[in-house]
Design an enzyme around this catalytic site. Structure first.
Site, PDB file in Angstrom:
ATOM      1  CB  ALA A   1     -19.704  30.588  29.615  1.00  0.00           C
TER       2      ALA A   1
ATOM      3  N   GLY B   1     -16.753  27.201  26.883  1.00  0.00           N
ATOM      4  CA  GLY B   1     -16.265  28.421  26.229  1.00  0.00           C
ATOM      5  C   GLY B   1     -14.759  28.532  26.300  1.00  0.00           C
TER       6      GLY B   1
ATOM      7  CD  GLU C   1     -17.809  26.932  22.611  1.00  0.00           C
ATOM      8  OE1 GLU C   1     -18.132  27.128  23.798  1.00  0.00           O
ATOM      9  OE2 GLU C   1     -18.605  27.017  21.674  1.00  0.00           O
TER      10      GLU C   1
ATOM     11  CD  GLU D   1     -20.101  24.296  25.991  1.00  0.00           C
ATOM     12  OE1 GLU D   1     -19.721  23.105  25.950  1.00  0.00           O
ATOM     13  OE2 GLU D   1     -19.408  25.237  25.578  1.00  0.00           O
TER      14      GLU D   1
HETATM   15  C1  LIG Z   1     -22.324  30.734  26.082  1.00  0.00           C
HETATM   16  C2  LIG Z   1     -21.359  30.226  25.073  1.00  0.00           C
HETATM   17  C3  LIG Z   1     -21.088  28.768  25.193  1.00  0.00           C
HETATM   18  C4  LIG Z   1     -20.278  28.415  26.370  1.00  0.00           C
HETATM   19  C5  LIG Z   1     -20.907  27.870  27.440  1.00  0.00           C
HETATM   20  C6  LIG Z   1     -20.111  27.388  28.568  1.00  0.00           C
HETATM   21  O1  LIG Z   1     -18.892  27.448  28.620  1.00  0.00           O
HETATM   22  S1  LIG Z   1     -21.011  26.695  29.843  1.00  0.00           S
HETATM   23  C7  LIG Z   1     -19.801  26.243  31.046  1.00  0.00           C
HETATM   24  C8  LIG Z   1     -19.019  25.068  30.533  1.00  0.00           C
HETATM   25  N1  LIG Z   1     -18.081  24.663  31.558  1.00  0.00           N
HETATM   26  C9  LIG Z   1     -18.362  23.679  32.406  1.00  0.00           C
HETATM   27  O2  LIG Z   1     -19.416  23.086  32.363  1.00  0.00           O
HETATM   28  C10 LIG Z   1     -17.312  23.350  33.434  1.00  0.00           C
HETATM   29  C11 LIG Z   1     -17.969  23.252  34.806  1.00  0.00           C
HETATM   30  N2  LIG Z   1     -16.974  23.039  35.847  1.00  0.00           N
HETATM   31  C12 LIG Z   1     -16.392  21.828  36.035  1.00  0.00           C
HETATM   32  O3  LIG Z   1     -16.560  20.872  35.333  1.00  0.00           O
HETATM   33  C13 LIG Z   1     -15.489  21.750  37.227  1.00  0.00           C
HETATM   34  O4  LIG Z   1     -15.788  22.819  38.097  1.00  0.00           O
HETATM   35  C14 LIG Z   1     -13.999  21.847  36.872  1.00  0.00           C
HETATM   36  C15 LIG Z   1     -13.608  20.601  36.111  1.00  0.00           C
HETATM   37  C16 LIG Z   1     -13.754  23.120  36.049  1.00  0.00           C
HETATM   38  C17 LIG Z   1     -13.220  21.923  38.188  1.00  0.00           C
HETATM   39  O5  LIG Z   1     -13.618  20.843  38.999  1.00  0.00           O
HETATM   40  P1  LIG Z   1     -13.151  20.775  40.536  1.00  0.00           P
HETATM   41  O6  LIG Z   1     -13.718  19.533  41.094  1.00  0.00           O
HETATM   42  O7  LIG Z   1     -11.700  21.028  40.603  1.00  0.00           O
HETATM   43  O8  LIG Z   1     -13.814  22.016  41.242  1.00  0.00           O
HETATM   44  P2  LIG Z   1     -15.388  22.327  41.402  1.00  0.00           P
HETATM   45  O9  LIG Z   1     -16.188  21.617  40.392  1.00  0.00           O
HETATM   46  O10 LIG Z   1     -15.753  22.140  42.834  1.00  0.00           O
HETATM   47  O11 LIG Z   1     -15.426  23.867  41.059  1.00  0.00           O
HETATM   48  C18 LIG Z   1     -14.672  24.764  41.899  1.00  0.00           C
HETATM   49  C19 LIG Z   1     -15.482  26.020  41.977  1.00  0.00           C
HETATM   50  O12 LIG Z   1     -15.522  26.627  40.679  1.00  0.00           O
HETATM   51  C20 LIG Z   1     -16.889  26.846  40.298  1.00  0.00           C
HETATM   52  N3  LIG Z   1     -16.991  26.693  38.857  1.00  0.00           N
HETATM   53  C21 LIG Z   1     -16.513  25.690  38.122  1.00  0.00           C
HETATM   54  N4  LIG Z   1     -16.761  25.892  36.820  1.00  0.00           N
HETATM   55  C22 LIG Z   1     -17.426  27.072  36.726  1.00  0.00           C
HETATM   56  C23 LIG Z   1     -17.962  27.840  35.646  1.00  0.00           C
HETATM   57  N5  LIG Z   1     -17.842  27.448  34.382  1.00  0.00           N
HETATM   58  N6  LIG Z   1     -18.578  28.991  35.948  1.00  0.00           N
HETATM   59  C24 LIG Z   1     -18.674  29.415  37.216  1.00  0.00           C
HETATM   60  N7  LIG Z   1     -18.190  28.746  38.281  1.00  0.00           N
HETATM   61  C25 LIG Z   1     -17.571  27.591  38.024  1.00  0.00           C
HETATM   62  C26 LIG Z   1     -17.673  25.800  41.051  1.00  0.00           C
HETATM   63  O13 LIG Z   1     -19.021  26.191  41.183  1.00  0.00           O
HETATM   64  C27 LIG Z   1     -16.935  25.773  42.360  1.00  0.00           C
HETATM   65  O14 LIG Z   1     -17.365  26.906  43.076  1.00  0.00           O
HETATM   66  P3  LIG Z   1     -17.517  26.817  44.683  1.00  0.00           P
HETATM   67  O15 LIG Z   1     -18.469  25.672  44.924  1.00  0.00           O
HETATM   68  O16 LIG Z   1     -16.129  26.531  45.180  1.00  0.00           O
HETATM   69  O17 LIG Z   1     -18.059  28.139  45.062  1.00  0.00           O
END
Ligand SMILES: CCC/C=C/C(=O)SCCNC(=O)CCNC(=O)[C@H](O)C(C)(C)COP(=O)([O-])OP(=O)([O-])OC[C@H]1O[C@@H](n2cnc3c(N)ncnc32)[C@H](O)[C@@H]1OP(=O)([O-])[O-]
Length: 713
Positions: A61, A100, A103, A123
């Site tokens: 998400a 998500g 999911e 999450e």
């Molecule tokens: C509601 C229903 C239930 C679902 C809930 C969910 O899914 S909750 C979500 C569950 N998902 C997670 O918790 C996954 C969270 N993300 C991660 O774990 C890591 O970002 C990665 C493994 C996807 C990539 O790692 P990497 O070291 O290669 O790269 P990096 O980490 O530096 O990120 C690069 C850029 O992308 C951005 N960004 C990333 N993800 C999101 C996002 N979801 N959204 C928006 N932005 C996101 C990040 O801020 C950064 O922006 P910046 O600073 O460049 O402006």
């Protein structure tokens, strides 16, 4: 936001488009609804593949939407519509499928993944739970034990592990999209019976009650005070005990309790703060996007004690060659054995072979003549380090970076020993250096932007979160620790016990209170630091030093040989190495001490412990911001969450201050200063006063106010 095309004759291909991680923003979700409808309505299309642009399936998400007014189609019905489709839908997973994103894939009928991809439901790390059916579908594929482990930790796993857990159906070394298209064609006419995960029963082991009891105990123990892990377990209990539809209802109810919680907001603040620190800037105006790091291939580590060994391991695990130097043959051999063991254990956990061949051991400093970057981690003695910098400057090639792992010494003083002070920078790692993610990159007054950029980039290569900080005694983390520890000692003088102080801090969420932490790191270590600062007067117990209140309690314990865990006695008693037990000796010692100094013990409430320890730490943080030692509150918060055990679900000390209310922090500091006028660390910092005077703006606005005040300096 989601592109549609027909490929290979009769396969509908849907490509998520929202760089960099194809997060499920409102527009992407709308795109999926529209393209799925189009694919299912196209009579030529017999099966469907969903993939992500740029080799990434989906990072979940869109976290940036949280806390805003959410628009666009919700995830749950969208995924349900895919699952109920009458044509096979195949997820082609590359890069990551997280939250998500996974999911969404679990709602598809098949999942084909690239061998290098990672999947997970993180999450919980954002204070949430997988509320798009993850808590109900995952255990129907993996069974409850694996689902509990994955959902309560948020751990990412390889697709090889996911295959074993039946999360994915196939892994491939080739393009997951091409493989998925071929697979989709092959299953076009196949029945979808059994392919809809929500229609499967949730396998329950006979001891399911005990399983959940243990799971609940574990999350309450490990994530002290965090509410999301508990809710994750409760949602999984619903999967085990209710039909799918009711389980989904329960998942939704539990998510509702989390989504707007302060803990979720704090964790999401932390998520973005850890990325913001990579966009560093220095008081000189140098910035991350204007400073080019120099590529580093050959490194050296000087000094192979605990820190040097960890740094060597971390460099080798990052694929860098390391010359590991220790002056004496015997400790060199011991270090070589220790490092090899650490690499072998690491390789078992991470998979692959241990990079033993990347490390060369030497007792001769000349061996580092040709390296690109040296990190010294010798004994924390300024004379020794100064001499080493002189030697390194003479031996190393002129363009080599000379970095120091010092935890507090003056970078400028060490840089002045080198012919190229602009190439000297601090790289302060945290023990154990091959595990802890935090790295303080300390810029001296002459450190070039290239040196800072190179150290920050090397830290990223090592899997660290680097924070660029200024050069002052203790830099950021250790400097803020000082008033925090000092208040703990004062509280003992006034009637508290170590277990009472630690209990309050651990109840707040710290994994370890300050006295248990002091026993772990060693009372002798703290004593050496104070000695270096000229605060220790052996045998004296006068309670004033350098014109301010001072507690010699730590010095007195040191003189009694009570160093903490390493001697079995410290603030606590250790019958077995790690179990801290209150020590009657210490209570008698404190009573005698108070009597000797005419101190009347009084009852001290937990709230006072928290306010005095945390607000003085926060106040020092404001001083650090005011002096430009840290560029913003996020830098301080990342340092404290990653390096000092600040409870993640409370965002960090500065975030916590903004949540408590700056006016309250100010008032309480003034209250305690009136009671203890001889404790300067209680004197509210002028930046705190200025922020309160400007109406206590939200934390993301502090930088502007700080810049404005600094521009008048
Ligand atoms: C509601 C229903 C239930 C679902 C809930 C969910 O899914 S909750 C979500 C569950 N998902 C997670 O918790 C996954 C969270 N993300 C991660 O774990 C890591 O970002 C990665 C493994 C996807 C990539 O790692 P990497 O070291 O290669 O790269 P990096 O980490 O530096 O990120 C690069 C850029 O992308 C951005 N960004 C990333 N993800 C999101 C996002 N979801 N959204 C928006 N932005 C996101 C990040 O801020 C950064 O922006 P910046 O600073 O460049 O402006």
């Amino acid at each position: 936001m989601a592109q549609y095309s027909r490929v290979s004759g009769n396969v509908g291909l849907i490509t998520l488009q929202n760089p960099p991680v194809n997060a499920l923003s409102a527009a992407v979700r709308q795109g999926i609804v529209d393209t799925v409808k189009r694919a299912l309505g196209d009579p030529e299309v017999k099966s469907v593949v969903i993939c992500g642009q740029n080799g990434v399936f989906c990072g979940g998400a869109d976290i940036r939407e949280f806390g805003t007014h959410m628009t666009g189609p919700p995830l749950v019905p969208m995924i349900h519509a895919i699952e109920m489709a009458d044509k096979p839908v195949v997820a082609a997973i590359e890069g990551v499928a997280l939250g998500g994103g996974l999911e969404l894939a679990l709602g598809c009928h098949y999942r084909i993944a690239h061998t290098k991809a990672k999947v997970g439901l993180p999450e919980v790390t954002l204070g949430l739970l997988p509320a798009a059916g993850g808590t109900q579908r995952l255990p129907r594929l993996t069974g409850l034990p694996a689902a509990i482990a994955l959902i309560t930790t948020g751990r990412q796993i390889t697709t090889a592990e996911a295959l074993k857990l039946s999360i994915v159906d196939q892994v491939t070394d080739y393009s997951a999209v091409d493989t998925a298209v071929k697979f989709a064609k092959s299953v076009a006419e196949r029945s979808l019976d059994g392919r809809r995960v929500s229609e499967r029963p949730c396998p329950c082991p006979p001891d399911v009650d005990a399983l959940f009891e243990a799971a609940m105990q574990k999350v309450r123990q490990s994530a002290r005070g965090a509410i999301a892990p508990v809710a994750c377990v409760q949602a999984l209990q619903a999967a085990a005990t209710m039909p799918y539809a009711l389980g989904m209802q329960r998942e939704k109810e539990l998510m509702a309790t989390l989504f707007t919680s302060g803990q979720a907001r704090a964790l999401q603040y932390s998520f973005f703060a850890q990325r913001a620190v990579g966009r560093w800037s220095l008081p000189s105006g140098a910035r991350w996007d204007g400073s080019k790091p120099r590529p580093i291939r050959k490194t050296a580590v000087i000094g192979l004690g605990t820190m040097g060994r960890g740094i060597t391991v971390s460099l080798a695990q990052a694929g860098l060659s390391v010359i590991a130097v220790e002056a004496q043959e015997k400790p060199l051999k011991e270090a070589q054995q220790a490092i090899s063991g650490m690499l072998q254990r690491g390789a078992k956990r991470r998979g692959g072979a241990p990079p033993l061949d990347l490390i060369t051991y030497s007792a001769n400093l000349q061996a580092v003549a040709d390296v690109d970057l040296v990190i010294e981690a010798v004994f924390e003695d300024v004379a020794l380090k100064k001499q080493l910098f002189q030697h390194l400057s003479a031996i190393c090639k002129p363009e080599a970076f000379l970095c120091t792992n010092t935890s507090a010494l003056d970078i400028d003083l060490l840089a002045s020993q080198s012919r190229h002070p602009e190439l000297v920078v601090g790289m302060h790692f945290f023990a154990p250096a091959h595990v802890m993610k935090l790295l303080e990159v300390v810029h001296g007054s002459r450190s070039s932007p290239e040196a800072v950029a190179t150290a920050m980039n090397l830290g990223k290569q090592m899997g660290k979160v680097g924070v660029a900080v200024g050069n002052c005694h203790g830099f950021v983390g250790n400097r803020m620790l000082k008033p925090y520890l000092e208040q703990g000692l004062f509280l003992l003088e006034e009637g508290a016990t170590p277990e009472m102080v630690d209990g309050a801090l651990e109840e707040f969420g710290f994994a370890m209170g300050l006295f248990r932490m002091s026993d772990l790191s060693g009372i002798d270590v703290g004593w050496r630091v104070r000695k270096g600062e000229g605060l220790v007067q052996p045998g004296a117990s006068v309670r004033v030093r350098q014109g301010r209140r001072y507690s010699p309690l730590g010095d007195l314990l040191y003189e009694q040989g009570r160093f903490g865990q390493k001697t079995g006695r410290g603030w606590y008693r250790y019958d077995n190495r790690h179990e801290a037990k209150p020590d009657p000796w210490l209570n008698n010692f404190l009573e005698d001490y108070r009597a000797r100094h005419g101190l009347a013990a009084r009852r001290i409430e937990c709230q006072e412990v928290l306010e005095r320890c945390l607000y003085t730490l926060i106040n020092e943080g404001f001083r650090i911001l005011e002096e430009g030692i840290a560029a913003g509150p996020e830098d301080i918060d990342v340092i404290y969450v990653l390096g000092y055990g600040w409870p993640k679900h409370r965002g960090g000390p500065m975030y916590y201050a903004s949540m408590v209310g700056l006016i309250k922090v100010l008032e309480r500091l003034e209250h305690y200063l009136r009671a203890h006028p001889d404790v300067p660390s209680l004197q509210p910092c002028s930046l705190l006063r200025r922020l309160v005077a400007s109406g206590s703006p939200p934390i993301h606005k502090w930088r502007k106010i700080i810049k404005k005040t600094q521009s008048h300096l």
